[in-house]
Scaffold this active site. Structure first.
Site, PDB file in Angstrom:
ATOM      1  N   CYS A 431       0.859  -1.188   0.000  1.00  0.00           N
ATOM      2  CA  CYS A 431       0.000   0.000   0.000  1.00  0.00           C
ATOM      3  C   CYS A 431       0.892   1.234   0.000  1.00  0.00           C
ATOM      4  O   CYS A 431       1.866   1.311   0.761  1.00  0.00           O
ATOM      5  CB  CYS A 431      -0.907   0.016   1.225  1.00  0.00           C
ATOM      6  SG  CYS A 431      -2.007   1.455   1.298  1.00  0.00           S
ATOM      7  N   HIS A 473      -8.767  -3.192  -3.804  1.00  0.00           N
ATOM      8  CA  HIS A 473      -7.910  -2.483  -2.846  1.00  0.00           C
ATOM      9  C   HIS A 473      -8.260  -0.991  -2.808  1.00  0.00           C
ATOM     10  O   HIS A 473      -8.372  -0.390  -1.729  1.00  0.00           O
ATOM     11  CB  HIS A 473      -6.447  -2.685  -3.261  1.00  0.00           C
ATOM     12  CG  HIS A 473      -5.454  -2.028  -2.352  1.00  0.00           C
ATOM     13  ND1 HIS A 473      -4.603  -2.742  -1.552  1.00  0.00           N
ATOM     14  CD2 HIS A 473      -5.151  -0.709  -2.131  1.00  0.00           C
ATOM     15  CE1 HIS A 473      -3.829  -1.906  -0.871  1.00  0.00           C
ATOM     16  NE2 HIS A 473      -4.138  -0.655  -1.222  1.00  0.00           N
ATOM     17  N   GLU A 474      -8.452  -0.390  -3.979  1.00  0.00           N
ATOM     18  CA  GLU A 474      -8.764   1.048  -4.028  1.00  0.00           C
ATOM     19  C   GLU A 474     -10.168   1.341  -3.528  1.00  0.00           C
ATOM     20  O   GLU A 474     -10.400   2.360  -2.866  1.00  0.00           O
ATOM     21  CB  GLU A 474      -8.568   1.584  -5.445  1.00  0.00           C
ATOM     22  CG  GLU A 474      -7.142   1.483  -5.964  1.00  0.00           C
ATOM     23  CD  GLU A 474      -6.111   1.997  -4.977  1.00  0.00           C
ATOM     24  OE1 GLU A 474      -6.332   3.072  -4.375  1.00  0.00           O
ATOM     25  OE2 GLU A 474      -5.092   1.309  -4.786  1.00  0.00           O
ATOM     26  N   HIS A 477     -10.092   1.651   0.085  1.00  0.00           N
ATOM     27  CA  HIS A 477      -9.627   2.970   0.520  1.00  0.00           C
ATOM     28  C   HIS A 477     -10.784   3.964   0.565  1.00  0.00           C
ATOM     29  O   HIS A 477     -10.893   4.764   1.509  1.00  0.00           O
ATOM     30  CB  HIS A 477      -8.552   3.504  -0.436  1.00  0.00           C
ATOM     31  CG  HIS A 477      -7.161   3.097  -0.070  1.00  0.00           C
ATOM     32  ND1 HIS A 477      -6.594   3.370   1.150  1.00  0.00           N
ATOM     33  CD2 HIS A 477      -6.202   2.438  -0.784  1.00  0.00           C
ATOM     34  CE1 HIS A 477      -5.357   2.908   1.194  1.00  0.00           C
ATOM     35  NE2 HIS A 477      -5.089   2.334   0.031  1.00  0.00           N
TER      36      HIS A 477
END
Length: 508
Positions: A431, A473-474, A477
């Protein structure tokens, strides 16, 4: 009920005050403290329970840096309030004055230049000053701070203890005035430490004093030299006085192949500078320039660089024990918000499209610009993604660069996963917000993502394997989640130094 012109003007003043307070990310209590008022006073003014005063308007303008708008709204209100024949004593107007009188010393334009030649950096700062206060100014405080290894405080402290900065090497010179009226400035030491100096520049010399009187302007210029063995790869300007315009220039040998980026740090966050750096070449020199209007009071603007050319000074030439900067510090250096920031734990705000199309496009452009700087620093063989919270913006936008070469980045606006496969696998993820570690994370091999176009229409896109992992993953976020939240309890983070799959794509 019809409102009077005075009431409308008062409303416009309060509207401007509230707008700029929110724009600067300050609560009413914080603004009151910065202005030197009781915490409840701003609430009373914004609630129309107290009438704004001249002193209040001056201080609000100086703290919020509204480009003169708050002061203008107060003047409009004040003139209407006294329009029935009450004559007010006013100081003569100052031409081209952007802040009200009475706010103290003001920097109308600062130009800070850093030039590398023959193993040393020469810093030259030029400030156009205006005395908007009521008292003459007889001295100006300048500060010099060096930090050879900004990402290694212990190593930097040790280095500067062994190699302290000295006044002899600084070769300090200072002048005031313009044209034929330039005067050399004497100076007096206020603070003398190994890595920092504070110096009073005096509006005086052997010929006498030449104070800067209220309503007057002058230009001061000072310059000093620091050897490359004591200067880190950064140049920072701190805005300590109300400033109308700030310009920063870096001048390096073109053979060094310099790469430069900028970071803004304010009371609210740390993020890349909002306007791009401009580069042009002059003979054998590479010159970078960055400017901003009305820089935020107490903000810090830092330019950082690295040299890629042969023969250029290297970061670790003088590093204790050959130490190298941690990857997370490199990420922070180009404006990537790091783990521990509250912003990474908040759900990002969705765009109202198409009404906020302009804001969405601007956010995506900022993400792509940061992505370009990232790819100059590191080879992302597994692909790479970046979300808006990671560059200091609470906005539901992200970009993903697939691992395949020559593929345009995927743009995601207001995304959410609407379906996923039962088949999953575990892979190590990294990350950008804590790039010193890798962690084993299980994710689906296929996901269906609903996301928006700029015109507000929605579509569903299917992503598989590596791209599915990057996109998921994004999206995490944007929901305030980090990949460590998805790791098994028995799994441990692996320091990047012990991770043996750097430079290899994920295997499927």
């Amino acid at each position: 009920m019809t409102t009077s012109p005075v009431e409308r003007a008062a409303d416009q003043f309060v509207t401007a005050l509230a707008h700029w307070r929110v724009e600067r990310g300050m609560s009413k209590k914080q603004l009151a403290a910065r202005m030197g008022f009781d915490p409840s006073y701003v609430s009373h003014v914004e609630g129309r329970r107290h009438k704004p005063t001249e002193d209040f308007a001056r201080r609000a303008e100086a703290v919020l840096g509204a480009g003169g708008l708050i002061w203008q709204r107060f003047q409009e209100y004040d003139e209407l309030r006294h329009a029935r024949g009450v004559a007010l004593h006013r100081e003569p107007p100052v031409p081209v004055q952007w802040l009200p009188p009475g706010t103290g010393l003001i920097v109308e334009h600062e130009i800070a230049e850093l030039v590398y030649t023959e193993g040393a950096y020469r810093c030259r700062v030029t400030r156009a000053l205006y005395n908007a206060g009521a008292e003459p100014v007889s001295r100006y405080l300048m500060k010099i701070t060096v930090d050879r290894y900004p990402h290694d405080p212990a190593g930097s402290n040790q280095h500067h203890r062994e190699h302290p900065l000295t006044f002899e090497e600084l070769d300090l010179e200072a002048h005031a005035g313009e044209g034929d009226a330039i005067e050399r400035m004497h100076w007096r030491v206020k603070l003398d430490r190994d890595a920092s100096k504070e110096i009073w520049l005096l509006f005086a010399n052997e010929r006498g004093q030449f104070p800067l009187y209220p309503g007057d302007r002058t230009t001061i210029q000072y310059a000093y030299t620091v050897g490359e063995q004591k200067w880190g790869q950064w140049f920072q300007r701190a805005v300590r006085l109300p400033t109308r315009r700030l310009t920063v220039r870096l001048d390096f040998p073109i053979d060094f192949d310099p790469q430069v980026w900028g970071v803004e740090t304010s009371l609210a966050a740390e993020a890349p500078v909002r306007s791009p750096l401009e580069r042009h070449n002059e003979d054998d020199r590479a010159v970078f320039e960055w400017s901003t209007d009305q820089p935020t009071l107490n903000a810090r603007y830092r330019l950082e660089w690295r040299f890629r050319g042969l023969g250029a000074p290297r970061y670790d030439e003088y590093a204790p024990n050959g130490a190298h900067p941690r990857k997370s510090h490199q990420m922070r250096g180009i404006g990537i918000v790091q783990r521990g920031s509250d912003l990474l734990r908040q759900r990002a705000r969705h765009f109202q499209l198409p009404r906020e199309e302009g804001e969405a496009r601007e956010t995506v452009e900022a993400l792509l610009s940061s992505l370009g700087r990232l790819e100059e620093l590191h080879d992302f063989s597994k692909g790479v993604g970046l979300s808006a919270p990671q560059i200091g913006r609470s906005a539901a936008a992200a970009v993903v660069r697939p691992p395949e070469l020559d593929v345009e980045p995927i743009v995601l606006l207001n995304p959410r996963i609407v379906d996923e496969s039962r088949e999953r696998d575990e892979q190590y993820e990294g990350c950008l917000s804590f790039f010193d570690y890798r962690g084993l994370v299980q994710r689906p091999l296929r996901i269906e993502v609903e996301h928006a176009r700029y015109d507000g229409t929605r579509l569903i896109t299917s992503f598989e394997q590596a791209v599915a992992r990057l996109v998921a993953h994004e999206i995490d976020h944007l929901e305030g989640r980090l990949y460590v939240d998805r790791m098994h309890a028995e799994s441990n983070l692996v320091p990047v130094a012990n991770y043996h799959h750097t430079g290899r794509p994920w295997a499927y």
